[in-house]
Design an enzyme around this catalytic site. Structure first.
Site, PDB file in Angstrom:
ATOM      1  N   GLU A  10       0.210 -19.686 -61.328  1.00  0.00           N
ATOM      2  CA  GLU A  10       1.547 -19.417 -60.802  1.00  0.00           C
ATOM      3  C   GLU A  10       1.455 -18.443 -59.635  1.00  0.00           C
ATOM      4  O   GLU A  10       2.449 -17.845 -59.239  1.00  0.00           O
ATOM      5  CB  GLU A  10       2.484 -18.911 -61.895  1.00  0.00           C
TER       6      GLU A  10
ATOM      7  N   CYS B 177       2.549 -19.276 -67.679  1.00  0.00           N
ATOM      8  CA  CYS B 177       1.248 -18.811 -68.176  1.00  0.00           C
ATOM      9  C   CYS B 177       0.447 -19.882 -68.913  1.00  0.00           C
ATOM     10  O   CYS B 177      -0.675 -19.614 -69.347  1.00  0.00           O
ATOM     11  CB  CYS B 177       1.434 -17.605 -69.083  1.00  0.00           C
TER      12      CYS B 177
ATOM     13  N   HIS C  15      -1.961 -16.643 -76.566  1.00  0.00           N
ATOM     14  CA  HIS C  15      -1.583 -16.036 -75.289  1.00  0.00           C
ATOM     15  C   HIS C  15      -1.269 -14.569 -75.559  1.00  0.00           C
ATOM     16  O   HIS C  15      -0.670 -14.235 -76.579  1.00  0.00           O
ATOM     17  CB  HIS C  15      -0.366 -16.756 -74.701  1.00  0.00           C
TER      18      HIS C  15
END
Lengths: 358, 151
Positions: A91, A123, A246
């Site tokens: 990103e 993400c 994550h």
């Protein structure tokens, strides 16, 4: 000849696929949470990570991707011209229009007979590219495909995100199961329209929904993807030696583990956010790489990404005998974590191009 | 000699065409992957050459160098040319590649006071410069102290 196709909720190619090689890169520079707190008059005792990685003045998502890809090829020892696809998830693309993937493919020698494209899903862009690579190789369209999760993450100054938005990434060369150091058992993807974090065109910094990013966003998608994958393939937390989530901070992945009934010791080998921050698309894939650095043949790893907007990809891997030899061929994640130079806030501003030079 | 890693600052335009774009594109193999040339006599060159400087033979075959070498000499810059201001202070070095040629390149990921003659270095691909906020980002080789595989 195709093997039997089993249709179910889990995603599994009809040929065995897996990770043939993996590589990472983390920039050398660090800024501590205490230093950021000092500048903004915040409480240094409540910073979300100890320190975060900072890209050097000559680094961006593309240079991070090039070194990670080169390390993945060192481990796999596959000629780059055999790679059918180079798919880069990020990103923080240096160009708004011009693929990062074609520059990375050129730098590793995979051009010109290669599919190159950039992927975006906040993400989880890196694991999104991995899903596509498994499908490409599993369908027989290509022998190898390279997925990257790479970012120089953005966070508005004085915003809570500034403490964690970091730089780094990982590359995974996907190939046939028999050549793999970790075979894909199955995967499960889960997505919904949940606007917890976003950045509009031409804006430098993203906007986030503060506490909204927790329960309906991160935890819901991570827990759903992980639990439905395990249910699909008949696994429980006891079947896994390691789990990677994550990691936007230190607390979230440990909380997700608790919800799913994984003990903290199965999370910690892949929990690197306390030392380098949240590398966005590089985050869960760096955690997976750190886990592969220490895993043993036969170990089962659950890896669950999260991307705002929102979605999660969950993967179940089984580590093979090939891990022992291949992981020694390129720098471990811990090498890059320990290769560090602390910088103060002024140098941090210089390196992140916050100073106007002309 | 043709090529190299030096980035001139003349954003040359002829007939509305930005010559920097085509010139940088032509150099991508040597800049991204350190591709030079090797002669039948065994002499290796970087940047690539059309004619061997040793035996004057032609043609030369492309060869990718391993990217490892040793610092032969170096100098640190505190006044940078246009386009390189954000990197100061930075060190440029003459590097003896393990396969033979000596090349000049910027060092990265090392503080100027830590650079030494004889230091082992390896090639990395980094941003060389940006042609302004809206122009090309030029990538190419730099060298840094060798990073090992194990903790």
């Amino acid at each position: 000849m195709l093997t039997e196709i089993v249709l179910g909720d889990d995603m599994k190619p009809n040929q065995h696929t897996g990770i043939v090689g993996y590589g990472v890169y983390i920039p050398r520079y660090r800024i501590s949470g205490c230093e950021i707190a000092r500048v903004w008059g915040q409480d240094a005792g409540s910073v979300p990570v100890q320190e975060k990685s900072v890209p050097g003045p000559d680094e961006d998502a593309i240079t991070i991707g090039i070194e990670a890809a080169q390390n993945a090829l060192k481990r796999a020892q596959v000629p780059p011209e055999k790679i059918a696809a180079v798919w880069a998830g990020s990103e923080s693309k240096p160009y708004a229009v011009k693929p990062s993937s074609s520059i990375i493919a050129e730098a590793i020698g995979a051009t010109p007979h290669v599919e190159a494209a950039d992927w975006e899903f906040a993400c989880k862009a890196g694991t999104e590219a991995m899903q596509a690579c498994f499908a490409l190789v599993g369908s027989g369209m290509g022998l190898y495909a390279l997925a990257l999760g790479i970012d120089t993450a953005q966070g508005r100054p004085a915003d809570p995100l500034e403490y964690t938005a970091a730089a780094g990434g990982a590359a995974f060369l996907i190939g046939k199961g028999e050549e793999s150091l970790a075979v894909l058992e199955a995967s499960h993807s889960y997505a919904s329209d949940t606007p917890d974090f976003f950045r509009r065109e031409s804006n430098r910094y993203p906007v986030h929904g503060s506490r909204f990013t927790g329960e309906p966003a991160y935890f819901h998608h991570v827990v759903q993807a992980a639990s439905e994958l395990m249910e699909d393939i008949g696994r429980t937390p006891e079947d896994y030696q390691y789990v990677v989530f994550h990691q936007p901070n230190t607390k979230f992945p440990l909380t997700a583990a608790k919800i799913l009934k994984f003990p903290p010791e199965k999370v910690k080998p892949g929990l690197i956010a306390p030392y380098i921050g949240n590398t966005y698309s590089g985050c869960s894939v760096l955690g997976l790489a750190a886990t592969l650095d220490i895993a043993s043949p036969g170990d089962r790893i659950l890896c669950v990404s999260y991307g705002s907007g929102a979605g999660s990809d969950a993967f179940s891997f089984i580590v093979t005998d090939l891990i022992e030899e291949r992981r020694m061929r390129a720098p471990h994640v811990s090498v890059y974590i320990e290769r560090r130079k602390a910088v103060d806030y002024a140098v941090y501003l210089k390196y992140t191009k916050a100073l106007v030079m002309r | 000699m043709y090529g190299g890693n030096c980035c001139h600052n003349n954003n040359s335009h002829i007939g509305g065409v930005n010559l920097e774009i085509s010139r940088n594109w032509r150099l991508r193999n040597q800049r991204y992957r350190l591709v030079g040339t090797e002669c039948g006599c065994g002499h290796r060159s970087f940047p690539p050459r059309r004619i061997c400087p040793t035996c004057r033979e032609n043609p030369q075959n492309p060869v990718q160098f391993s990217g490892t070498g040793t610092v032969y000499s170096y100098s640190t810059l505190y006044e940078a040319p246009e386009g390189f201001e954000q990197f100061i202070p930075y060190t440029v070095a003459l590097i003896d590649l393990d396969e033979g040629p000596m090349i000049s390149a910027q060092l990265t990921d090392v503080d100027p006071e830590d650079v030494a003659i004889g230091m082992r270095v390896e090639m990395v691909t980094r941003k060389l410069k940006e042609q302004g906020e809206s122009g090309l980002i030029v990538y190419g080789y730099k060298f840094r102290p060798i990073v090992g595989c194990y903790p």
